[in-house]
Motif scaffolding. Structure first.
Motif, PDB file in Angstrom:
ATOM      1  N   ARG A 122       0.828  -1.200   0.000  1.00  0.00           N
ATOM      2  CA  ARG A 122       0.000   0.000   0.000  1.00  0.00           C
ATOM      3  C   ARG A 122       0.872   1.264   0.000  1.00  0.00           C
ATOM      4  O   ARG A 122       0.551   2.251  -0.655  1.00  0.00           O
ATOM      5  N   ALA A 123       1.991   1.234   0.706  1.00  0.00           N
ATOM      6  CA  ALA A 123       2.859   2.413   0.822  1.00  0.00           C
ATOM      7  C   ALA A 123       3.703   2.633  -0.421  1.00  0.00           C
ATOM      8  O   ALA A 123       3.928   3.782  -0.836  1.00  0.00           O
ATOM      9  N   TYR A 124       4.205   1.556  -1.039  1.00  0.00           N
ATOM     10  CA  TYR A 124       5.181   1.696  -2.121  1.00  0.00           C
ATOM     11  C   TYR A 124       4.685   1.171  -3.476  1.00  0.00           C
ATOM     12  O   TYR A 124       5.439   1.196  -4.457  1.00  0.00           O
ATOM     13  N   ALA A 125       3.443   0.687  -3.520  1.00  0.00           N
ATOM     14  CA  ALA A 125       2.881   0.133  -4.756  1.00  0.00           C
ATOM     15  C   ALA A 125       3.799  -0.931  -5.348  1.00  0.00           C
ATOM     16  O   ALA A 125       3.969  -1.038  -6.568  1.00  0.00           O
ATOM     17  N   ALA A 126       4.408  -1.694  -4.483  1.00  0.00           N
ATOM     18  CA  ALA A 126       5.325  -2.765  -4.884  1.00  0.00           C
ATOM     19  C   ALA A 126       5.482  -3.720  -3.713  1.00  0.00           C
ATOM     20  O   ALA A 126       5.186  -3.364  -2.565  1.00  0.00           O
ATOM     21  N   THR A 127       5.936  -4.920  -4.021  1.00  0.00           N
ATOM     22  CA  THR A 127       6.195  -5.879  -2.953  1.00  0.00           C
ATOM     23  C   THR A 127       7.611  -5.689  -2.419  1.00  0.00           C
ATOM     24  O   THR A 127       8.466  -5.096  -3.100  1.00  0.00           O
ATOM     25  N   PRO A 128       7.899  -6.181  -1.230  1.00  0.00           N
ATOM     26  CA  PRO A 128       9.272  -6.135  -0.723  1.00  0.00           C
ATOM     27  C   PRO A 128      10.261  -6.794  -1.684  1.00  0.00           C
ATOM     28  O   PRO A 128      11.379  -6.313  -1.862  1.00  0.00           O
ATOM     29  N   SER A 129       9.851  -7.887  -2.317  1.00  0.00           N
ATOM     30  CA  SER A 129      10.733  -8.577  -3.272  1.00  0.00           C
ATOM     31  C   SER A 129      11.028  -7.699  -4.482  1.00  0.00           C
ATOM     32  O   SER A 129      12.137  -7.706  -5.013  1.00  0.00           O
ATOM     33  N   ASP A 130      10.030  -6.918  -4.943  1.00  0.00           N
ATOM     34  CA  ASP A 130      10.244  -5.999  -6.058  1.00  0.00           C
ATOM     35  C   ASP A 130      11.313  -4.958  -5.706  1.00  0.00           C
ATOM     36  O   ASP A 130      12.189  -4.645  -6.518  1.00  0.00           O
ATOM     37  N   VAL A 131      11.209  -4.412  -4.511  1.00  0.00           N
ATOM     38  CA  VAL A 131      12.178  -3.403  -4.081  1.00  0.00           C
ATOM     39  C   VAL A 131      13.565  -4.020  -3.955  1.00  0.00           C
ATOM     40  O   VAL A 131      14.567  -3.439  -4.383  1.00  0.00           O
ATOM     41  N   ARG A 132      13.632  -5.201  -3.404  1.00  0.00           N
ATOM     42  CA  ARG A 132      14.934  -5.868  -3.238  1.00  0.00           C
ATOM     43  C   ARG A 132      15.572  -6.162  -4.589  1.00  0.00           C
ATOM     44  O   ARG A 132      16.786  -6.010  -4.759  1.00  0.00           O
ATOM     45  N   SER A 133      14.789  -6.572  -5.569  1.00  0.00           N
ATOM     46  CA  SER A 133      15.335  -6.934  -6.885  1.00  0.00           C
ATOM     47  C   SER A 133      15.650  -5.720  -7.744  1.00  0.00           C
ATOM     48  O   SER A 133      16.288  -5.844  -8.786  1.00  0.00           O
ATOM     49  N   GLY A 134      15.180  -4.548  -7.330  1.00  0.00           N
ATOM     50  CA  GLY A 134      15.431  -3.345  -8.101  1.00  0.00           C
ATOM     51  C   GLY A 134      14.416  -3.060  -9.178  1.00  0.00           C
ATOM     52  O   GLY A 134      14.574  -2.123  -9.967  1.00  0.00           O
ATOM     53  N   THR A 135      13.337  -3.846  -9.224  1.00  0.00           N
ATOM     54  CA  THR A 135      12.296  -3.613 -10.237  1.00  0.00           C
ATOM     55  C   THR A 135      11.286  -2.576  -9.795  1.00  0.00           C
ATOM     56  O   THR A 135      10.376  -2.227 -10.542  1.00  0.00           O
ATOM     57  N   ALA A 136      11.439  -2.079  -8.549  1.00  0.00           N
ATOM     58  CA  ALA A 136      10.574  -1.004  -8.050  1.00  0.00           C
ATOM     59  C   ALA A 136      11.439  -0.039  -7.271  1.00  0.00           C
ATOM     60  O   ALA A 136      12.553  -0.361  -6.864  1.00  0.00           O
ATOM     61  N   GLY A 137      10.931   1.163  -7.017  1.00  0.00           N
ATOM     62  CA  GLY A 137      11.681   2.176  -6.296  1.00  0.00           C
ATOM     63  C   GLY A 137      11.700   1.954  -4.833  1.00  0.00           C
ATOM     64  O   GLY A 137      11.004   1.136  -4.304  1.00  0.00           O
TER      65      GLY A 137
END
Length: 324
Positions: A309-324
């Motif tokens: 809800r906060a980042y419009a991405a999953t934790p895994s997306d952020v870790r992989s660099g596919t999200a901000g």
């Protein structure tokens, strides 16, 4: 003088330097230091110095004392391209700061925000310790309504908030919490948050002199306590209210007037900490569940929902660099 490249430390102590070499050594320290400055020696007084400088990403810390000399940031030095801002906190004794046509006197617990773009002087009149935190202007500009309006004004009514910032910074150093690049990145982010709460947007500073000042001060202190302890799973509105000497309902109202709730502000701080950890290679092997618990969440599913809800991405997306 000693240095440690792994944690970027510079130290100097007059106890370790022959008297005949002290002036030269101290001038070299400030030449290499956080903000370039000249040293003017007071006649007939011995120089006492015990200083340690620590460099983190986008944050630099200077702790200790200098007595028997004046620091001068001359107009010639002020055009060196350094635009950093420094929160100078006088922990004990008395310090005089001059700049922008103002002569300020800092008592114990007082602070002032200074700019490296200004010519200024700093002189200790009574022996004691100082703490200085330097950040680039680009860090503060987005979070302070008018940075320049906050420069060269004594911050003397927020000793509790300043103390939390200083205590957190010194605890990072004392507990060796800066041993890795990832930990330094996390520590720097927390220091940015705490510094923003010390300074506050300028309308809050103006309000502090009015009838709502007491409420604003309590809310600032509550936010300090949350930012500094958000990782604790037992942190609650009741515990923070007790620390402030108010009722939980009163504290909830303070947050509601600010457009938030206690819980939403606490979750926001925990998510910010998790987001930083997920971007750091140092924590790449740590499971997302472990990070969730480390930052204060007790339920992984709830953490994942809040994060998306906060980042419009999953934790895994952020870790992989596919999200901000």
């Amino acid at each position: 003088m000693s240095s440690n490249d792994d944690v970027s430390i510079l130290r100097v102590s007059s106890n370790d330097i022959p008297e005949s070499e002290r002036v030269t050594t101290l001038r070299d320290f400030y030449c290499r230091g956080l903000v370039k400055a000249e040293l003017e020696i007071r006649d007939g007084e011995p120089i006492i110095a015990n200083l340690t400088a620590h460099s983190l990403p986008d944050v630099q810390l200077l702790l200790g004392t200098l007595f028997g000399a004046k620091l001068v940031r001359s107009r010639q030095l002020a055009v060196d391209g350094d635009d950093s801002l420094a929160l100078v906190v006088n922990r004990s004794g008395t310090v005089g700061v001059t700049g922008r046509g103002r002569d300020l006197l800092l008592g114990p617990g007082d602070a002032v925000l200074a700019s490296a773009e200004d010519a200024m002087t700093l002189e200790r009149f009574v022996a004691g310790d100082c703490f200085s935190l330097f950040v680039p202007r680009r860090v503060l500009a987005p979070i302070i309504m008018d940075v320049d309006d906050a420069v060269m004004r004594v911050i003397g009514d927020r000793h509790a908030e300043i103390r939390v910032l200083v205590d957190y910074a010194t605890s990072l150093l004392r507990e060796h919490a800066l041993a890795t690049s990832a930990l330094r990145e996390l520590g720097a982010g927390h220091l940015h948050d705490l510094l923003a709460l010390v300074l506050g947007p300028t309308d809050e500073i103006r309000e502090s002199a009015g009838r709502r000042g007491a409420k604003a001060a309590r809310l600032r202190k509550a936010k300090f306590l949350i930012v500094n302890n958000c990782w604790r799973q037992d942190l609650s509105v009741g515990g923070v209210a007790q620390e402030l000497g108010v009722t939980p309902r009163y504290l909830q109202r303070l947050f509601e007037v600010d457009g938030k709730t206690f819980s939403s502000f606490l979750i926001e701080q925990r998510l910010k900490r998790a987001h930083r950890m997920l971007r750091e290679p140092e924590f790449a092997e740590r499971p997302v569940s472990s990070i969730a618990y480390d930052v204060g969440f007790g339920d992984l599913s709830y953490f994942n929902r809040c994060f998306r809800r906060a980042y419009a991405a999953t934790p895994s997306d952020v870790r992989s660099g596919t999200a901000g």
